[in-house]
Write an enzyme that holds these catalytic residues in place. Structure first.
Site, PDB file in Angstrom:
ATOM      1  N   ASP A   1      -1.663  -1.249   8.756  1.00 59.10           N
ATOM      2  CA  ASP A   1      -0.796  -0.086   8.913  1.00 59.10           C
ATOM      3  C   ASP A   1      -1.604   1.205   9.071  1.00 59.10           C
ATOM      4  O   ASP A   1      -1.106   2.294   8.819  1.00 59.10           O
ATOM      5  CB  ASP A   1       0.144   0.027   7.706  1.00 59.10           C
ATOM      6  CG  ASP A   1      -0.630   0.096   6.394  1.00 59.10           C
ATOM      7  OD1 ASP A   1      -1.885   0.179   6.431  1.00 59.10           O
ATOM      8  OD2 ASP A   1       0.013   0.055   5.328  1.00 59.10           O
TER       9      ASP A   1
ATOM     10  N   GLU B   1      -1.480  -9.217   5.411  1.00 60.11           N
ATOM     11  CA  GLU B   1      -0.472  -8.151   5.298  1.00 60.11           C
ATOM     12  C   GLU B   1       0.276  -8.229   3.967  1.00 60.11           C
ATOM     13  O   GLU B   1       0.739  -9.294   3.547  1.00 60.11           O
ATOM     14  CB  GLU B   1       0.519  -8.150   6.475  1.00 60.11           C
ATOM     15  CG  GLU B   1       1.440  -6.922   6.479  1.00 60.11           C
ATOM     16  CD  GLU B   1       0.684  -5.599   6.362  1.00 60.11           C
ATOM     17  OE1 GLU B   1       0.386  -5.192   5.224  1.00 60.11           O
ATOM     18  OE2 GLU B   1       0.370  -4.976   7.395  1.00 60.11           O
TER      19      GLU B   1
HETATM   20  O1  AHR Z   1      -2.512  -6.374   3.181  1.00 56.71           O
HETATM   21  C1  AHR Z   1      -3.183  -5.241   2.700  1.00 56.71           C
HETATM   22  C2  AHR Z   1      -2.764  -3.990   3.428  1.00 56.71           C
HETATM   23  O2  AHR Z   1      -1.438  -3.682   3.088  1.00 56.71           O
HETATM   24  C3  AHR Z   1      -2.738  -4.028   4.902  1.00 56.71           C
HETATM   25  O3  AHR Z   1      -3.991  -3.941   5.515  1.00 56.71           O
HETATM   26  C4  AHR Z   1      -1.927  -2.827   5.204  1.00 56.71           C
HETATM   27  O4  AHR Z   1      -1.271  -2.936   6.437  1.00 56.71           O
HETATM   28  C5  AHR Z   1      -0.958  -2.747   4.053  1.00 56.71           C
HETATM   29  O5  AHR Z   1      -1.005  -1.470   3.493  1.00 56.71           O
END
Ligand code: AHR
Ligand code: AHR
Length: 482
Positions: A280, A204
């Site tokens: 996300d 994340e």
């Molecule tokens: O960590 C990379 C990305 O960042 C994740 O998959 C996403 O949740 C956020 O946009």
């Protein structure tokens, strides 16, 4: 024995086991996945040929004959019901109704496993699966392991082709709220050696290739056609491993402490499961998934090495024939060879703007070879399908008009995009690939009197003649002539 029997013997049992290609336990005899067909919205579970065996692809083929099927459910073989279904909107919305992500076209990733036909999960951008209400998946700083088998030639620089642990509300809940395998060549966060693609950990707000936030030299570019990818994590310790799913052993690309960036130690895993998207619900990525699991506990390298041996023994292979494999990966050059007995030396080529078939051999002229070569593009009307751009007339595509095929310049219209988009499925005569017209899905690319049409199996036009139809609509995706 399956991979999950091996993990269990190592004391780190599977808590989720997903595959559309095979059973992941030696005694698994239940459904692998569910498909839904567009003709009547009926659904069908696709199981295994025998306990512990390969998927019953023939059941899908007959259920989906003359229509399009989508993969609606990828069942969890672990018994915990951690199945994957159409991902809901989160921080980002998907392109389908209600902000959901698209479902994968069930025939878009054909392979063989141990010589038996099977289908993977083809993730075009916009496609995603998720489960936000799981059972037994690691939370907080609890240890877990994951492996997945991907198509190492199918990736992009979008965010984020992931499989693994993510947020239960489909939103970015901050550093450390995910722990998933990532595959692709996005460089926004981390990256490794070379130009990619890389196996990284999506933790994340960061794809990590090692301890550093951005560059870690130990994580190589890796693009085996069948790729084994591993990420595992436990308190202040994690690893990335990978290898060729068709042969050999695993290599370790990182094995050490959590990243030297705030927020990732301890981890704050939430225990949802994602496939093909970011935590996300970022939906910009593409890739192909064949099988993968999540475990409870941090698997030993020895356990994973035994899983790799099991995967290699399962025998993944491409379906397209006869020592002249081409792939339908966007960007590849290919030629399309007829399979009708007596015509197997003929290829789809353009001539005077028409699409016809010609006999092409190594001694054909450069012009003939170029005319018979096409660049696979992501489908102009639907990225789950493909379009064919002319090798020697860039910007021109194979398109139908009044059911006949031509080489024409893309005029940017939606009509052109639809007429130039074809959805691959298993060859109707059991060889190679058949290409359904995107806007006339019961019509397939067919040669008839050496002219190319989109033809239905029987119908009012001469070229719809049912005789030889299944042979005429089946093409071997071959090495490009030019
Ligand atoms: O960590 C990379 C990305 O960042 C994740 O998959 C996403 O949740 C956020 O946009
Ligand atoms: O080829 C069938 C249809 O004919 C095409 O969709 C359109 O371009 C033309 O009207």
């Amino acid at each position: 024995q399956g991979p999950c029997d091996i993990y269990a013997a190592g004391g780190t049992p599977c808590v989720a086991a997903h595959s559309t290609t095979r059973a992941l336990y030696g005694n698994y005899n239940g459904p692998l996945y569910q498909v839904r067909r567009s003709s009547d919205n009926a659904t069908r579970d696709i199981g295994v040929l025998s306990a512990g065996g390969v998927a019953n692809a023939a059941a899908q083929d007959s259920f989906c004959a003359n229509t399009t099927c989508l993969i609606t459910i990828i069942y969890d073989q672990s018994g915990r019901n951690n199945r994957l279904t159409q991902a809901p909107p989160g921080g980002f919305s998907g392109p389908a109704a209600g902000g959901y992500d698209n479902l994968a076209v069930a025939t878009a990733a054909p392979v063989t496993v141990g010589g038996q036909k099977a289908y993977g999960v083809y993730v075009a951008p916009g496609t995603g699966y998720r489960n936000n209400n799981t059972n037994g998946v690691a939370k907080g700083d609890q240890p877990e392991g994951m492996y997945a088998i991907f198509d190492g030639t199918h990736y992009n620089g979008g965010c984020c082709f992931d499989y693994g642990n993510a947020e239960t509300n489909s939103r970015d809940n901050g550093n450390g709220t995910m722990e998933a395998i990532y595959f692709g060549n996005i460089k926004v966060w981390g990256y490794g050696a070379g130009n990619g693609p890389w196996i990284m950990a999506d933790l994340e707000n960061g794809l990590f290739s090692g301890v550093n936030q951005h560059y870690n030299a130990g994580d190589p570019s890796i693009s085996h056609r069948f790729l084994t990818a591993i990420v595992k994590g436990e308190p202040n310790h994690w690893a990335i491993r990978g290898g060729n799913a068709q042969s050999g052993s695993l290599s370790t690309f990182y094995n050490g402490v959590r990243p030297n960036v705030a927020g990732y130690n301890p981890m704050k895993k939430e225990g949802a499961i994602i496939l093909g998207i970011g935590g996300d619900n970022s939906v910009g990525a593409r890739g192909t998934f064949y099988e993968g699991v999540m475990t409870s506990g941090y698997p030993s390298d020895a356990t994973e090495n035994a899983v790799q041996a099991n995967v290699v023994a399962a025998g993944y292979s491409t379906t397209t024939g006869g020592g002249q494999n081409g792939t339908l990966t966007p960007g590849s050059a290919i030629s399309l060879r007829a399979t009708t007995p007596g015509y197997t030396d003929r290829y789809i080529r353009h001539q005077n703007d028409n699409a016809i078939t010609s006999v092409i051999t190594s001694s054909s002229s450069t012009l003939d070879k170029s005319d018979a070569t096409w660049i696979v593009r992501s489908g102009l009307a639907n990225s789950s399908c493909v379009s064919f751009e002319s090798r020697n007339y860039p910007g021109d595509y194979l398109r139908h008009s009044y059911y006949q095929l031509y080489r024409q310049r893309d005029d940017g219209s939606s009509q052109f995009a639809q007429d130039a988009t074809f959805c691959p499925q298993a060859g109707k005569n059991g060889q190679g690939t058949s290409f359904a017209s995107y806007n006339f899905p019961a019509r397939f690319l067919r040669h008839y009197n050496n002219t190319v049409y989109i033809a239905s199996n029987g119908g009012s036009n001469a070229f719809d003649n049912a005789t030889q139809w299944s042979n005429d609509v089946s093409w071997v995706v071959s090495q490009p002539w030019a």
